[in-house]
Design a protein around this motif. Structure first.
Motif, PDB file in Angstrom:
ATOM      1  N   ARG A  39      -3.397   0.140 -21.874  1.00 18.22           N
ATOM      2  CA  ARG A  39      -3.302  -1.266 -21.487  1.00 18.22           C
ATOM      3  C   ARG A  39      -2.807  -1.474 -20.056  1.00 18.22           C
ATOM      4  NH1 ARG A  39      -0.705  -3.942 -27.025  1.00 18.22           N
ATOM      5  NH2 ARG A  39      -2.360  -3.271 -28.442  1.00 18.22           N
ATOM      6  N   ALA A  40      -2.864  -0.442 -19.238  1.00 15.57           N
ATOM      7  CA  ALA A  40      -2.524  -0.622 -17.829  1.00 15.57           C
ATOM      8  C   ALA A  40      -3.618  -1.427 -17.149  1.00 15.57           C
ATOM      9  CB  ALA A  40      -2.367   0.736 -17.145  1.00 15.57           C
ATOM     10  N   ASP A  41      -3.237  -2.248 -16.168  1.00  9.07           N
ATOM     11  CA  ASP A  41      -4.176  -3.082 -15.429  1.00  9.07           C
ATOM     12  C   ASP A  41      -4.526  -2.367 -14.129  1.00  9.07           C
ATOM     13  OD1 ASP A  41      -5.662  -5.006 -14.174  1.00  9.07           O
ATOM     14  OD2 ASP A  41      -4.211  -6.628 -14.425  1.00  9.07           O
ATOM     15  N   LEU A  42      -5.667  -1.670 -14.135  1.00 14.10           N
ATOM     16  CA  LEU A  42      -6.082  -0.849 -13.003  1.00 14.10           C
ATOM     17  C   LEU A  42      -7.479  -1.239 -12.540  1.00 14.10           C
ATOM     18  CD1 LEU A  42      -5.071   2.634 -14.484  1.00 14.10           C
ATOM     19  CD2 LEU A  42      -3.644   1.120 -13.126  1.00 14.10           C
ATOM     20  N   PHE A  43      -7.703  -1.150 -11.223  1.00 15.37           N
ATOM     21  CA  PHE A  43      -9.034  -1.382 -10.672  1.00 15.37           C
ATOM     22  C   PHE A  43      -9.339  -0.275  -9.673  1.00 15.37           C
ATOM     23  CE2 PHE A  43     -11.905  -3.090  -7.410  1.00 15.37           C
ATOM     24  CZ  PHE A  43     -12.979  -3.457  -8.210  1.00 15.37           C
ATOM     25  N   LEU A  44     -10.350   0.542 -10.000  1.00 17.35           N
ATOM     26  CA  LEU A  44     -10.738   1.652  -9.137  1.00 17.35           C
ATOM     27  C   LEU A  44     -11.692   1.142  -8.068  1.00 17.35           C
ATOM     28  CD1 LEU A  44     -10.475   4.737  -8.725  1.00 17.35           C
ATOM     29  CD2 LEU A  44     -12.543   4.987 -10.128  1.00 17.35           C
ATOM     30  N   CYS A  45     -11.231   1.129  -6.833  1.00 17.43           N
ATOM     31  CA  CYS A  45     -12.054   0.642  -5.724  1.00 17.43           C
ATOM     32  C   CYS A  45     -13.126   1.664  -5.347  1.00 17.43           C
ATOM     33  CB  CYS A  45     -11.178   0.353  -4.505  1.00 17.43           C
ATOM     34  SG  CYS A  45      -9.805  -0.772  -4.805  1.00 17.43           S
ATOM     35  N   ASP A  46     -12.735   2.919  -5.270  1.00 18.45           N
ATOM     36  CA  ASP A  46     -13.622   4.029  -4.926  1.00 18.45           C
ATOM     37  C   ASP A  46     -12.889   5.308  -5.322  1.00 18.45           C
ATOM     38  OD1 ASP A  46     -11.846   4.769  -2.760  1.00 18.45           O
ATOM     39  OD2 ASP A  46     -12.754   3.173  -1.575  1.00 18.45           O
ATOM     40  N   PRO A  47     -13.481   6.484  -5.082  1.00 14.61           N
ATOM     41  CA  PRO A  47     -12.808   7.721  -5.517  1.00 14.61           C
ATOM     42  C   PRO A  47     -11.446   7.972  -4.887  1.00 14.61           C
ATOM     43  CG  PRO A  47     -15.139   8.138  -5.115  1.00 14.61           C
ATOM     44  CD  PRO A  47     -14.856   6.751  -4.616  1.00 14.61           C
ATOM     45  N   HIS A  48     -11.070   7.193  -3.873  1.00 19.77           N
ATOM     46  CA  HIS A  48      -9.807   7.435  -3.185  1.00 19.77           C
ATOM     47  C   HIS A  48      -8.782   6.316  -3.355  1.00 19.77           C
ATOM     48  CE1 HIS A  48     -11.288  10.947  -0.905  1.00 19.77           C
ATOM     49  NE2 HIS A  48     -12.435  10.297  -0.860  1.00 19.77           N
ATOM     50  N   ARG A  49      -9.198   5.144  -3.830  1.00 19.67           N
ATOM     51  CA  ARG A  49      -8.288   3.996  -3.852  1.00 19.67           C
ATOM     52  C   ARG A  49      -8.279   3.317  -5.220  1.00 19.67           C
ATOM     53  NH1 ARG A  49     -10.281   0.102   0.612  1.00 19.67           N
ATOM     54  NH2 ARG A  49     -12.245   0.609  -0.442  1.00 19.67           N
ATOM     55  N   ARG A  63       0.839  -1.200   0.000  1.00 16.78           N
ATOM     56  CA  ARG A  63       0.000   0.000   0.000  1.00 16.78           C
ATOM     57  C   ARG A  63       0.874   1.251   0.000  1.00 16.78           C
ATOM     58  NH1 ARG A  63      -5.129   1.581   2.623  1.00 16.78           N
ATOM     59  NH2 ARG A  63      -5.420  -0.600   3.171  1.00 16.78           N
ATOM     60  N   ILE A  64       0.421   2.249  -0.765  1.00 21.84           N
ATOM     61  CA  ILE A  64       1.016   3.579  -0.717  1.00 21.84           C
ATOM     62  C   ILE A  64      -0.092   4.552  -0.356  1.00 21.84           C
ATOM     63  CG2 ILE A  64       2.159   5.412  -2.022  1.00 21.84           C
ATOM     64  CD1 ILE A  64       3.449   3.273  -3.742  1.00 21.84           C
ATOM     65  N   THR A  65       0.060   5.225   0.766  1.00 20.16           N
ATOM     66  CA  THR A  65      -0.987   6.116   1.266  1.00 20.16           C
ATOM     67  C   THR A  65      -0.451   7.533   1.389  1.00 20.16           C
ATOM     68  OG1 THR A  65      -1.945   4.298   2.537  1.00 20.16           O
ATOM     69  CG2 THR A  65      -2.632   6.523   3.129  1.00 20.16           C
ATOM     70  N   THR A  66      -1.228   8.506   0.919  1.00 20.96           N
ATOM     71  CA  THR A  66      -0.830   9.900   1.036  1.00 20.96           C
ATOM     72  C   THR A  66      -1.053  10.388   2.461  1.00 20.96           C
ATOM     73  OG1 THR A  66      -3.029  10.677   0.395  1.00 20.96           O
ATOM     74  CG2 THR A  66      -1.418  10.360  -1.364  1.00 20.96           C
ATOM     75  N   GLY A  67      -0.470  11.514   2.767  1.00 20.84           N
ATOM     76  CA  GLY A  67      -0.647  12.099   4.089  1.00 20.84           C
ATOM     77  C   GLY A  67      -0.189  13.539   4.110  1.00 20.84           C
ATOM     78  N   LEU A  68      -0.573  14.238   5.172  1.00 20.49           N
ATOM     79  CA  LEU A  68      -0.060  15.583   5.384  1.00 20.49           C
ATOM     80  C   LEU A  68       1.421  15.487   5.726  1.00 20.49           C
ATOM     81  CD1 LEU A  68      -2.988  16.975   7.553  1.00 20.49           C
ATOM     82  CD2 LEU A  68      -2.703  17.140   5.073  1.00 20.49           C
ATOM     83  N   THR A  87      -0.284  -3.256  -6.254  1.00 18.00           N
ATOM     84  CA  THR A  87      -0.063  -2.144  -5.336  1.00 18.00           C
ATOM     85  C   THR A  87      -1.366  -1.385  -5.153  1.00 18.00           C
ATOM     86  OG1 THR A  87       2.255  -1.887  -6.005  1.00 18.00           O
ATOM     87  CG2 THR A  87       1.210  -0.006  -4.938  1.00 18.00           C
ATOM     88  N   LEU A  88      -1.735  -1.139  -3.910  1.00 19.50           N
ATOM     89  CA  LEU A  88      -2.899  -0.310  -3.602  1.00 19.50           C
ATOM     90  C   LEU A  88      -2.426   1.120  -3.364  1.00 19.50           C
ATOM     91  CD1 LEU A  88      -5.902   0.157  -2.868  1.00 19.50           C
ATOM     92  CD2 LEU A  88      -5.302  -0.451  -0.515  1.00 19.50           C
ATOM     93  N   VAL A  89      -2.919   2.051  -4.168  1.00 19.93           N
ATOM     94  CA  VAL A  89      -2.609   3.469  -4.004  1.00 19.93           C
ATOM     95  C   VAL A  89      -3.824   4.144  -3.385  1.00 19.93           C
ATOM     96  CG1 VAL A  89      -1.888   5.592  -5.128  1.00 19.93           C
ATOM     97  CG2 VAL A  89      -1.072   3.400  -6.004  1.00 19.93           C
ATOM     98  N   HIS A  90      -3.634   4.764  -2.228  1.00 14.55           N
ATOM     99  CA  HIS A  90      -4.737   5.342  -1.468  1.00 14.55           C
ATOM    100  C   HIS A  90      -4.474   6.829  -1.231  1.00 14.55           C
ATOM    101  CE1 HIS A  90      -7.309   5.369   2.479  1.00 14.55           C
ATOM    102  NE2 HIS A  90      -7.872   6.051   1.493  1.00 14.55           N
ATOM    103  N   ASP A  91      -5.257   7.673  -1.864  1.00 13.83           N
ATOM    104  CA  ASP A  91      -5.168   9.121  -1.651  1.00 13.83           C
ATOM    105  C   ASP A  91      -6.432   9.578  -0.926  1.00 13.83           C
ATOM    106  OD1 ASP A  91      -4.677  11.802  -1.664  1.00 13.83           O
ATOM    107  OD2 ASP A  91      -4.907  12.083  -3.815  1.00 13.83           O
ATOM    108  N   TRP A  92      -6.351   9.666   0.395  1.00 11.97           N
ATOM    109  CA  TRP A  92      -7.543  10.037   1.176  1.00 11.97           C
ATOM    110  C   TRP A  92      -7.756  11.544   1.219  1.00 11.97           C
ATOM    111  CZ3 TRP A  92      -6.739  13.206   5.362  1.00 11.97           C
ATOM    112  CH2 TRP A  92      -5.434  13.274   5.857  1.00 11.97           C
ATOM    113  N   LEU A  93      -6.797  12.311   0.679  1.00 11.49           N
ATOM    114  CA  LEU A  93      -6.904  13.766   0.741  1.00 11.49           C
ATOM    115  C   LEU A  93      -7.884  14.317  -0.289  1.00 11.49           C
ATOM    116  CD1 LEU A  93      -3.133  14.671   1.189  1.00 11.49           C
ATOM    117  CD2 LEU A  93      -4.923  14.809   2.917  1.00 11.49           C
ATOM    118  N   TYR A  94      -7.877  13.734  -1.496  1.00 11.37           N
ATOM    119  CA  TYR A  94      -8.698  14.263  -2.582  1.00 11.37           C
ATOM    120  C   TYR A  94      -9.455  13.138  -3.273  1.00 11.37           C
ATOM    121  CZ  TYR A  94      -5.667  18.343  -2.059  1.00 11.37           C
ATOM    122  OH  TYR A  94      -4.967  19.406  -1.557  1.00 11.37           O
ATOM    123  N   GLU A  95     -10.656  13.454  -3.741  1.00  7.33           N
ATOM    124  CA  GLU A  95     -11.423  12.479  -4.513  1.00  7.33           C
ATOM    125  C   GLU A  95     -11.034  12.564  -5.986  1.00  7.33           C
ATOM    126  OE1 GLU A  95     -15.577  12.989  -3.988  1.00  7.33           O
ATOM    127  OE2 GLU A  95     -15.573  12.231  -1.940  1.00  7.33           O
TER     128      GLU A  95
END
Length: 210
Positions: free
Chosen positions: A134-144, A85-90, A113-121
């Motif tokens: 051709r990137a393999d991406l799965f959007l879980c929700d507006p932040h992940r 996981r890669i998570t953004t932060g202040l 890899t799970l990329v999680h940006d909780w700061l912005y949608e």
């Protein structure tokens, strides 16, 4: 300092001063990702080590060989592996401005890899365009978003909708097969000076079109 109020005591006449601006650590990290995604080496001058630490930490988790000391940030060719996981932060967390770039980098890493940006949608403006490459991406929700790799990308016409996602798409284009066109270039150039000239200096086959 430390409160929501700043009170300034004025003076009759202000004096001149000298101040040295610090390097942009997001720009330095961006060039590091450009080198990493193309399997190259780079040294970026002018970025303070204490600023680069927050960017280098998740990149190292992905197996990227990078160092920062004094005012130099260096990246060496590496075999990339997914990190959990890669998570953004202040501050001093991982900056949201690097989310699009690290997502592109994750497309070339082995695993998920799970990329999680909780700061912005919906900061990941480039999602649909990366998928079309051709990137393999799965959007879980507006932040992940879950990124699976490594995936060979395919060049195409790309829309630089904002500064950071535009630079991320340029990085993706450099790693992709075939030709890509990124427009409008001015969107990216407002944050990355002499962009085309710098890319050419690094050996990229790029040119500006009117």
């Amino acid at each position: 300092v430390g409160t929501p109020t700043i009170r300034v005591e004025g003076v009759a006449r202000c004096k001149g001063a000298t101040h040295r601006l610090q390097g942009d650590y997001v720009e330095a990290g961006s060039w590091g990702v450009v080198a990493a995604i193309t399997g190259g080496d780079i040294t970026v001058n002018g970025a303070r080590a204490e600023d680069m630490e927050v960017i280098a930490a998740p990149l190292r988790q992905m197996g990227l060989a990078c160092q920062f000391e004094d005012e130099r940030f260096s990246v060496a060719s590496s075999t990339l592996t997914a990190t959990r996981r890669i998570t953004t932060g202040l501050w001093p967390g991982f900056p949201s401005d690097m989310v699009s770039l690290v997502t592109v980098l994750a497309t070339q890493a082995d695993g998920r890899t799970l990329v999680h940006d909780w700061l912005y949608e919906l900061r990941l403006f480039a999602l649909e365009q990366l998928s079309a490459m051709r990137a393999d991406l799965f959007l879980c929700d507006p932040h992940r978003i879950i990124v699976s790799g490594p995936k060979k990308l395919k060049g195409r016409l790309l829309d630089a909708r904002d500064l950071r996602s535009g630079m991320a798409l340029i990085a993706a284009a450099l790693a992709a097969e075939g030709e890509s066109r990124v427009t409008p270039l001015e969107t990216v150039e407002r944050g990355y000076a002499s962009l085309v000239e710098r890319l050419r200096g690094l050996g990229a086959t790029v040119e500006r079109e009117d």
